[in-house]
Structures are given as C-alpha cells and as structure tokens.
Design a protein around this motif. Structure first.
Motif, PDB file in Angstrom:
ATOM      1  N   ALA A 218      49.934  24.877  24.030  1.00  0.00           N
ATOM      2  CA  ALA A 218      50.730  25.602  25.028  1.00  0.00           C
ATOM      3  C   ALA A 218      50.232  25.301  26.439  1.00  0.00           C
ATOM      4  O   ALA A 218      51.025  25.084  27.364  1.00  0.00           O
ATOM      5  CB  ALA A 218      50.683  27.099  24.744  1.00  0.00           C
ATOM      6  N   GLY A 219      48.902  25.262  26.588  1.00  0.00           N
ATOM      7  CA  GLY A 219      48.325  24.948  27.891  1.00  0.00           C
ATOM      8  C   GLY A 219      48.713  23.554  28.357  1.00  0.00           C
ATOM      9  O   GLY A 219      49.038  23.341  29.538  1.00  0.00           O
ATOM     10  N   TYR A 220      48.687  22.602  27.441  1.00  0.00           N
ATOM     11  CA  TYR A 220      49.053  21.238  27.800  1.00  0.00           C
ATOM     12  C   TYR A 220      50.519  21.172  28.220  1.00  0.00           C
ATOM     13  O   TYR A 220      50.878  20.502  29.191  1.00  0.00           O
ATOM     14  CB  TYR A 220      48.799  20.297  26.614  1.00  0.00           C
ATOM     15  N   LEU A 221      51.377  21.883  27.476  1.00  0.00           N
ATOM     16  CA  LEU A 221      52.811  21.848  27.774  1.00  0.00           C
ATOM     17  C   LEU A 221      53.155  22.578  29.067  1.00  0.00           C
ATOM     18  O   LEU A 221      54.221  22.360  29.644  1.00  0.00           O
ATOM     19  CB  LEU A 221      53.609  22.435  26.603  1.00  0.00           C
ATOM     20  N   GLU A 222      52.240  23.422  29.528  1.00  0.00           N
ATOM     21  CA  GLU A 222      52.445  24.111  30.811  1.00  0.00           C
ATOM     22  C   GLU A 222      51.754  23.403  31.963  1.00  0.00           C
ATOM     23  O   GLU A 222      51.856  23.816  33.106  1.00  0.00           O
ATOM     24  CB  GLU A 222      51.929  25.550  30.707  1.00  0.00           C
ATOM     25  N   SER A 223      51.034  22.313  31.672  1.00  0.00           N
ATOM     26  CA  SER A 223      50.266  21.607  32.702  1.00  0.00           C
ATOM     27  C   SER A 223      51.197  20.852  33.648  1.00  0.00           C
ATOM     28  O   SER A 223      52.407  20.738  33.414  1.00  0.00           O
ATOM     29  CB  SER A 223      49.288  20.624  32.053  1.00  0.00           C
ATOM     30  N   SER A 224      50.619  20.308  34.705  1.00  0.00           N
ATOM     31  CA  SER A 224      51.412  19.610  35.719  1.00  0.00           C
ATOM     32  C   SER A 224      52.156  18.418  35.125  1.00  0.00           C
ATOM     33  O   SER A 224      53.244  18.062  35.581  1.00  0.00           O
ATOM     34  CB  SER A 224      50.494  19.131  36.847  1.00  0.00           C
ATOM     35  N   ARG A 225      51.583  17.809  34.082  1.00  0.00           N
ATOM     36  CA  ARG A 225      52.233  16.651  33.448  1.00  0.00           C
ATOM     37  C   ARG A 225      53.619  17.015  32.923  1.00  0.00           C
ATOM     38  O   ARG A 225      54.531  16.190  32.931  1.00  0.00           O
ATOM     39  CB  ARG A 225      51.350  16.140  32.295  1.00  0.00           C
ATOM     40  N   ASN A 226      53.772  18.248  32.450  1.00  0.00           N
ATOM     41  CA  ASN A 226      55.041  18.681  31.867  1.00  0.00           C
ATOM     42  C   ASN A 226      55.786  19.683  32.754  1.00  0.00           C
ATOM     43  O   ASN A 226      56.724  20.330  32.295  1.00  0.00           O
ATOM     44  CB  ASN A 226      54.780  19.304  30.491  1.00  0.00           C
ATOM     45  N   GLN A 227      55.362  19.800  33.999  1.00  0.00           N
ATOM     46  CA  GLN A 227      55.955  20.790  34.900  1.00  0.00           C
ATOM     47  C   GLN A 227      57.468  20.581  35.034  1.00  0.00           C
ATOM     48  O   GLN A 227      57.933  19.486  35.338  1.00  0.00           O
ATOM     49  CB  GLN A 227      55.317  20.667  36.286  1.00  0.00           C
ATOM     50  N   GLY A 228      58.223  21.637  34.753  1.00  0.00           N
ATOM     51  CA  GLY A 228      59.665  21.587  34.927  1.00  0.00           C
ATOM     52  C   GLY A 228      60.413  20.848  33.831  1.00  0.00           C
ATOM     53  O   GLY A 228      61.630  20.679  33.929  1.00  0.00           O
ATOM     54  N   LYS A 229      59.720  20.420  32.791  1.00  0.00           N
ATOM     55  CA  LYS A 229      60.391  19.680  31.719  1.00  0.00           C
ATOM     56  C   LYS A 229      60.834  20.608  30.601  1.00  0.00           C
ATOM     57  O   LYS A 229      60.277  21.685  30.411  1.00  0.00           O
ATOM     58  CB  LYS A 229      59.464  18.586  31.172  1.00  0.00           C
ATOM     59  N   ARG A 230      61.846  20.175  29.869  1.00  0.00           N
ATOM     60  CA  ARG A 230      62.425  20.998  28.808  1.00  0.00           C
ATOM     61  C   ARG A 230      61.535  21.017  27.579  1.00  0.00           C
ATOM     62  O   ARG A 230      61.004  19.989  27.159  1.00  0.00           O
ATOM     63  CB  ARG A 230      63.802  20.461  28.411  1.00  0.00           C
ATOM     64  N   ILE A 231      61.406  22.195  26.993  1.00  0.00           N
ATOM     65  CA  ILE A 231      60.700  22.346  25.713  1.00  0.00           C
ATOM     66  C   ILE A 231      61.721  22.194  24.594  1.00  0.00           C
ATOM     67  O   ILE A 231      62.733  22.907  24.552  1.00  0.00           O
ATOM     68  CB  ILE A 231      60.039  23.742  25.609  1.00  0.00           C
ATOM     69  N   ARG A 232      61.487  21.227  23.712  1.00  0.00           N
ATOM     70  CA  ARG A 232      62.349  21.098  22.542  1.00  0.00           C
ATOM     71  C   ARG A 232      61.534  20.408  21.450  1.00  0.00           C
ATOM     72  O   ARG A 232      61.327  19.200  21.467  1.00  0.00           O
ATOM     73  CB  ARG A 232      63.610  20.300  22.848  1.00  0.00           C
TER      74      ARG A 232
END
Length: 446
Positions: A218-232
């Motif tokens: 969850a932390g990785y998916l919320e990091s700057s690398r994934n900022q603003g990207k869709r979760i699917r």
C-alpha cells in the motif's frame, strides 16, 4: 494462397499497458528486455513454405542454415531491423516491432522481404500494428487493437468466470481502501497474490503473506512513483497447485473454434520453466470434467466481444484434485503454441518433445556457429536422420547485446526443443547440451 509475414514482440503485455495504471514493485532490467526482444526468432515455427519471418535483431546465418536443413523453407532478415540505430537512450529499444517498422526507413533487405499483399501473422496485435499494415500494404485479418487490449486484462479473465458461472476466487480492487480491506480479509485464510492488470511470465504477481507486506505494498502504491495513477489489481488466494497446463485454440473470423493442443508446464516460481505434452491421466480428467466445453464457451464469449485469432488459456489442477479451468486468458499466440507447432513438425511414433530454456552469461563475443558445431560433433544436435536431439530455437537471444557496446558479461537464454524417445535420452541430451554451452564459452546460470 498468399504467403504470410510473421513477426511480433513476445512480451506483448508491456505494450498494452496504459500509462496511468499504478504498478507493483519491479526492478528494471535492460538485459532481460534484450532477451525478450530476441525471442521473436522462435516465430519461425509458424512459417509455411515461402513465408517471411521478420526479427528485430536478425537471425544468425548458421541458425538459418540449420533450420533450412530441417525442412523449414522461409525467408528472413539476417541483419538487425534497426541497421545499427538501436543505441541505448534513443528510445528505439522501447518500441515494439510494429512501431519500429513504422519508424524505420527500410533498407533493401527489408523492402525486398515484404511483398505487398502478403498476409500479416503477428504474435499479438499491438500499438502500431495497423500502421505497419498500411505502410507495407499487407492484408490483415485482425481484431481491433482496443478489443485485444481489453480481453488480455486480468479483470477480463476474472469477469469471464462469472459469465460462465465458474467458481470465482478473484477480488477486483480499484482503490487503496478496497486493496487493504480485501487483502486483510484474504490474509485471514492465508497468503494471496496481487496480480497486475497486464502481468506476464512471473512479473506483475506480488505474493502477500503478512499484514506487514500488505502495508508495504500500500505504501509503495501511494508513493510518488504511483502518484495520481489508477489502482486496478486482481487479488486471489494462493492456490495449492499440483499441475500447471494451458490450452491453445483458434477462433477464425467467422467465429469457428478449433482446439489445437494442451501443453503441461513446469514453472519456476510464477515464470515459464519447461513445457511438455500431457500424459493420458490429465487428458482423461479433462474429458471427464467438461474442460473442452469450457474452452469452447470462452471462445464464444471472446468472439462475442469482438476478438478472433489465437488464444492460450492457463489452467491448473490443485493438490486436492480439483480443476481450475480458467486461471488466465491470453488472447495472442504463446510459447505453448510454438511448442505445438514444433510437435507437429517432429511428430513421430514413440518420440517425445519438450521446450526448455537455459539462462546464460558470457564474457566477450561468443560465436553461435561454434555452439552448433560442438553439438553436431558430440551428437546432441537434432538432425532429420538422427531423429533425436536438441533443436535450438533462437540464436540472438543467447547474447542479445553486442559486447562491443556493453561492459562486463552479457546475459542471454537458449530456448530449445528436445526430441527424445525415453527419459534416459532426455537426461543425456540435457547434460550434453550443458557441456556444449560451457565449452563454447557460456556460463550456465541455473
């Protein structure tokens, strides 16, 4: 009948992936990409007499001559499609083969290889496919690119189980809250997998076996690398699998479905390791449990959604004996379909075949022709007269990067088919192949 032009980029999923999708942790590996891009040589297995094979790096002359000696009669490029332009950092190494064809100013070799009016036979429909069709005046009998992109997602496979009223263990999550909530519920019963929408060959599957790991994801998916990207993502309990296998079938443009083969897989973790023909007990089980009708049903639904062409459905048998007929749909050609076509060419009573890969490293330039010569000398190279042996399926993938542009060792893989009559013969071929690779200058990494 018109000749066909065969070409493609085998890791198709990387080119279908939308840029705004959040991604799971992965280590970029330029050397691995070079190996995958060189695997397009294996598409020779689909070539009929007079067909054309286009490969990104060009086939080694020694490999071309060897395949001709086995009765294959196709034409191919013997030089890189980029004619030396594919330097790191130029962006060309990120393009799929159709995008590359669309951008290149084709030299005399390529221009002479692609007769206008030929039928295009791609490994998969990718971005740039239809542009290449128009530029080279080819005949496509291909589904729409957006349809292909949609039916190759993990969420499509999950939804197909519901459409066919199959048991469905998948949880589709489209937000961080759903990921944490569904993940926590799954952890109460055991480990689970997070599957990327376009994951393939062991990449894009993340095993989660603790709440700490879930929080880390969850932390990785919320990091700057994934900022603003869709979760699917698709979440599934980790199944206690005993046997992995896949079914290959074809849907023609009129919707007719032809079952082609079943191939049993020996995976290394979640990635391809070896494939071979299934034994009678597995085939009898598939007959008893209505597996073939399920495959036809999947084909009918795919066609209703606008897809036709080759399909590979991944399946498994669990340790409790239960059958999972639909693990994943791959609406494209596949390694298992390549294996099936090699089988058709080598079919003979009492002879078995399997597809293997050998990971390699080499210091400096290693000459592929020397490897073939060593295999011929020790009797391990397949010939029509001998009837048993190793058939190398690639030449460029053994050392996909030019050592003059690379420092240190280069990594590669040998993909090969083994034709053998018994297990003793198979073991001898495996051992002798390893000896040939080592004596030629390769280091075996398995």
């Amino acid at each position: 009948m018109k000749n066909a032009v065969h070409c493609g980029s085998l890791e198709s999923e990387r080119y279908w992936r939308e840029e705004d999708l959040a991604s799971l942790p992965a280590i970029p590996d330029a050397k691995a990409l070079g190996i995958v891009q060189a695997m397009d040589e294996m598409l020779f297995a689909f070539c009929g007499n007079g067909d054309i094979l286009l490969t990104r790096h060009g086939m080694d002359q020694a490999q071309y001559d060897y395949l001709q000696s086995l009765g294959y009669s196709f034409r191919t490029n013997l030089h890189p499609m980029t004619l030396g332009a594919e330097e790191p950092g130029t962006g060309l190494d990120e393009l799929n083969v159709f995008e590359l064809l669309g951008r290149l100013n084709p030299g005399p070799e390529l221009s002479g290889l692609i007769p206008p009016g030929s039928l295009l036979e791609p490994f998969a429909v990718l971005p740039g496919t239809y542009e290449a069709v128009r530029r080279y005046k080819l005949l496509p009998v291909l589904p729409d690119e957006e349809t292909v992109r949609a039916v190759n997602t993990k969420t499509y496979s999950a939804a197909m189980r519901d459409r066919l009223q199959l048991p469905n263990i998948a949880h589709v999550v489209r937000s961080m809250e759903e990921l944490l909530q569904s993940g926590a519920a799954l952890l109460e019963k055991g480990a689970f997998l997070i599957k990327d929408e376009y994951g393939v060959s062991g990449k894009g599957n993340q095993l989660v076996d603790s709440e700490r790991m879930l929080r880390r994801m969850a932390g990785y998916l919320e990091s700057s690398r994934n900022q603003g990207k869709r979760i699917r993502f698709v979440l599934e309990p980790l199944l206690d699998r005993e046997t992995d296998f896949s079914c290959q079938f074809h849907i023609d443009s009129e919707g007719r479905i032809s079952i082609l083969s079943v191939q049993q897989l020996v995976n290394q973790g979640f990635a391809f390791g070896e494939s071979h023909s299934p034994g009678p007990s597995l085939l009898e089980k598939l007959d008893r449990e209505g597996y073939w009708e399920t495959m036809h049903s999947i084909g009918r639904e795919l066609y209703a959604d606008g897809y036709y062409g080759d399909v590979c459905v991944d399946s498994m048998v669990l340790r409790d004996g239960s059958l999972e007929p639909l693990v994943e749909i791959n609406a494209r050609k596949s390694m298992s379909l390549i294996k099936h076509h090699v089988d058709r060419r080598l079919k003979q009573e009492g002879r078995h075949t399997c597809l293997v890969q050998v990971p390699l490293a080499a210091m400096g330039k290693v000459h592929y022709a020397e490897l073939l010569q060593r295999m011929e000398e020790n009797g391990s190279l397949f010939t029509l007269d001998q009837g048993e042996g190793v058939i190398p399926l690639t030449s460029s993938a053994l050392q996909p990067l030019d050592p003059s542009r690379a420092t240190g060792s280069t990594k590669g893989k040998l993909y090969a088919a083994l034709a053998y009559r018994n297990e003793d013969s198979k073991r001898w071929l495996t051992r002798t192949l390893d000896e040939s690779l080592l004596r030629t200058g390769y280091t075996i990494l398995r």
